[in-house]
Design an enzyme around this catalytic site. Structure first.
Site, PDB file in Angstrom:
ATOM      1  N   HIS A  57      18.629 -11.368  14.939  1.00 43.16           N
ATOM      2  CA  HIS A  57      19.765 -11.560  14.033  1.00 43.16           C
ATOM      3  C   HIS A  57      21.066 -10.901  14.494  1.00 43.16           C
ATOM      4  O   HIS A  57      22.101 -11.075  13.848  1.00 43.16           O
ATOM      5  CB  HIS A  57      19.396 -11.096  12.615  1.00 43.16           C
ATOM      6  CG  HIS A  57      20.015 -11.930  11.541  1.00 43.16           C
ATOM      7  ND1 HIS A  57      19.639 -11.850  10.221  1.00 43.16           N
ATOM      8  CD2 HIS A  57      20.999 -12.867  11.584  1.00 43.16           C
ATOM      9  CE1 HIS A  57      20.375 -12.694   9.513  1.00 43.16           C
ATOM     10  NE2 HIS A  57      21.211 -13.320  10.308  1.00 43.16           N
TER      11      HIS A  57
ATOM     12  N   HIS B  96      16.596  -8.150   4.606  1.00 49.89           N
ATOM     13  CA  HIS B  96      17.388  -6.956   4.942  1.00 49.89           C
ATOM     14  C   HIS B  96      18.885  -7.266   4.895  1.00 49.89           C
ATOM     15  O   HIS B  96      19.302  -8.356   5.272  1.00 49.89           O
ATOM     16  CB  HIS B  96      17.066  -6.495   6.367  1.00 49.89           C
ATOM     17  CG  HIS B  96      15.602  -6.491   6.697  1.00 49.89           C
ATOM     18  ND1 HIS B  96      14.952  -7.591   7.214  1.00 49.89           N
ATOM     19  CD2 HIS B  96      14.668  -5.520   6.584  1.00 49.89           C
ATOM     20  CE1 HIS B  96      13.674  -7.301   7.415  1.00 49.89           C
ATOM     21  NE2 HIS B  96      13.468  -6.047   7.039  1.00 49.89           N
TER      22      HIS B  96
ATOM     23  N   ASP C 184      12.665 -13.935   7.936  1.00 51.31           N
ATOM     24  CA  ASP C 184      11.928 -12.928   7.153  1.00 51.31           C
ATOM     25  C   ASP C 184      12.379 -12.870   5.687  1.00 51.31           C
ATOM     26  O   ASP C 184      11.823 -12.106   4.890  1.00 51.31           O
ATOM     27  CB  ASP C 184      11.936 -11.546   7.828  1.00 51.31           C
ATOM     28  CG  ASP C 184      13.287 -10.835   7.817  1.00 51.31           C
ATOM     29  OD1 ASP C 184      14.085 -11.057   6.890  1.00 51.31           O
ATOM     30  OD2 ASP C 184      13.530 -10.035   8.745  1.00 51.31           O
TER      31      ASP C 184
ATOM     32  N   GLU D  39      15.110 -14.940  14.081  1.00 50.55           N
ATOM     33  CA  GLU D  39      13.976 -14.013  13.972  1.00 50.55           C
ATOM     34  C   GLU D  39      12.604 -14.684  13.953  1.00 50.55           C
ATOM     35  O   GLU D  39      11.623 -14.053  13.539  1.00 50.55           O
ATOM     36  CB  GLU D  39      14.142 -13.061  12.770  1.00 50.55           C
ATOM     37  CG  GLU D  39      15.381 -12.163  12.840  1.00 50.55           C
ATOM     38  CD  GLU D  39      15.265 -10.944  13.755  1.00 50.55           C
ATOM     39  OE1 GLU D  39      14.152 -10.663  14.247  1.00 50.55           O
ATOM     40  OE2 GLU D  39      16.298 -10.281  13.989  1.00 50.55           O
TER      41      GLU D  39
HETATM   42  N1  LIG Z   1      17.511  -8.759  11.356  1.00 45.92           N
HETATM   43  C1  LIG Z   1      16.521  -7.997  10.958  1.00 45.92           C
HETATM   44  N2  LIG Z   1      15.308  -8.479  10.862  1.00 45.92           N
HETATM   45  N3  LIG Z   1      16.821  -6.747  10.660  1.00 45.92           N
HETATM   46  C2  LIG Z   1      15.886  -5.744  10.279  1.00 45.92           C
HETATM   47  C3  LIG Z   1      16.562  -4.423  10.121  1.00 45.92           C
HETATM   48  C4  LIG Z   1      15.631  -3.352   9.736  1.00 45.92           C
HETATM   49  C5  LIG Z   1      16.261  -2.007   9.474  1.00 45.92           C
HETATM   50  N4  LIG Z   1      17.114  -2.043   8.337  1.00 45.92           N
HETATM   51  C6  LIG Z   1      17.035  -1.518  10.696  1.00 45.92           C
HETATM   52  O1  LIG Z   1      18.188  -1.230  10.610  1.00 45.92           O
HETATM   53  O2  LIG Z   1      16.490  -1.409  11.757  1.00 45.92           O
HETATM   54 MN   LIG Z   2      18.405 -10.181   9.466  1.00 42.36          MN
HETATM   55 MN   LIG Z   3      15.539  -9.512   8.105  1.00 42.98          MN
END
Ligand SMILES: NC(=[NH2+])NCCC[C@H](N)C(=O)O
Ligand SMILES: [Mn+2]
Ligand SMILES: [Mn+2]
Length: 351
Positions: free
Chosen positions: A121, A147, A255, A298
């Site tokens: 992402h 997220h 996700d 993702e």
């Molecule tokens: N694009 C995603 N799936 N992001 C997940 C981020 C997870 C977590 N908040 C981080 O900063 O690492």
């Molecule tokens: Mn994401």
């Molecule tokens: Mn995510």
């Protein structure tokens, strides 16, 4: 009754008059440096291999689809030895997104809906930037995700840049970043007022503070639970595009869907959206006639069993098809009056 026409209505009308086909550009971004799991770079190939384009070709009204292949990039010599604390893969991230931004801008300027296949992402930085620089510059973003991806290098626990693109894009957060070498082409130029989240359920400490302090439009799973997905999507769009005149960018992290629906992804969180809700969301966006860019990110075909990968990629294709006009009601044949609807000779005696 007076008929009020807006510029966007006219644009949609013109599109219907002059060409019967919606124009679509497909762009693969096999980028995986925004996180640490191997395989997310194979997402575009897996989605294409499972027949994305063939499935899109079956959509009513026939899309005019052009596949622009995959984005490739080189690291410019002046960037080679740069790095920023707590931003893994920084140099690759900057180089890839710069190239990606230009490709997205060109595709949108060709009057195509830009469908970007990820990749992780962190590519949301380049796609939204390219959209903002295109002729459809009046952009609003629906970030569909478990997220918020709103960390800075100071707040992130992981140092993974796929958790940071929103914080880089947001005008209001520009002061929270140190100097970022090689990123001068990217200005944090979108206001958080033009952004809404849907599907949140894994929010880090500082992300929560930022969302609350800045009043970001954030619809979590509990809102979907309370109001239903169609009301949530309509509320989100009304917030970020009250005059119905913006170009809509959907950045869809697979996700956002529940782990049972999309298991092959790197940061899976249970308790997510059903595929049905994802499809409904995209159908509503499609009906606005203002979808201009869609990221599907993702998908990691190296995670899970063959069956789980199949389920995840299939879900991704359903999401994209719904955004581009696939109807769950089925097609009506065009030549409905001339179809040879045979009546068979009676095989049973009616008493
Ligand atoms: N694009 C995603 N799936 N992001 C997940 C981020 C997870 C977590 N908040 C981080 O900063 O690492
Ligand atoms: Mn994401
Ligand atoms: Mn995510």
């Amino acid at each position: 009754m007076r008929l009020k026409l807006r510029l966007t209505d006219l644009k949609v009308f013109k599109r219907c008059l002059h060409s019967n086909a919606t124009r679509v550009g497909i762009l693969g971004v096999p980028f995986d440096k925004g996180q640490t799991k191997i395989g997310v770079g194979n997402g575009p190939a897996a989605i294409r291999k499972m027949g994305l384009i063939e499935r899109l070709e079956q959509i009513e009204g026939k899309l005019d689809i052009k596949d622009f292949g995959d984005v490739s990039y080189e690291i410019p010599p002046n960037l080679e030895h740069q790095n920023v604390p707590n931003m893994k893969g920084y140099v690759e991230f900057v180089a890839c997104n710069h190239k990606l931004s230009k490709s997205v801008e060109n595709i949108i300027n060709e009057e195509r809906i830009c469908v970007t296949l990820g990749g992780d992402h962190s590519l949301g930085l380049g796609t939204v930037d390219g959209h903002l620089k295109s002729k459809n510059e009046n952009v609003c973003v629906l970030w569909v995700d478990a997220h918020p991806d709103l960390n800075t290098n100071k707040t992130s626990n992981s140092g993974n840049v796929h958790g940071m693109p929103m914080a880089l894009l947001a005008k209001e957060l520009s002061d929270y970043w140190p100097y970022l070498p090689g990123l001068d082409w990217q200005k944090p130029i979108i206001s958080l007022r033009n952004i809404a989240y849907i599907g949140l359920r894994s929010v880090d400490l500082y992300e929560r503070v930022v969302i609350d302090k800045l009043g970001i439009n954030a619809f979590g799973m509990e809102d979907i639970e309370n109001y239903g997905i169609s009301t949530v999507v309509e509320m989100a769009i009304n917030k970020i595009d009250p005059n119905k005149d913006k170009s809509i960018h959907v950045s869809f992290d697979i996700d956002a869907l529940d782990t049972l629906e999309a298991p092959s992804t790197g940061s899976a969180v249970r308790g997510g959206m059903t595929l049905r809700e994802g499809i409904q969301l995209m159908e509503i966006v499609h009906r606005t006639g203002r979808l201009s860019a869609l990221d599907l990110v993702e998908v990691n075909p190296n995670i899970g069993t063959e069956q789980e990968v199949h389920r995840t990629v299939d879900a991704a294709i359903h999401i994209i098809a719904a955004g581009l006009g696939h109807s769950r009601r089925g097609l009506r044949p065009k030549n409905v009056n001339t179809l040879p609807l045979q009546t068979f000779p009676p095989t049973r005696q009616v008493i």
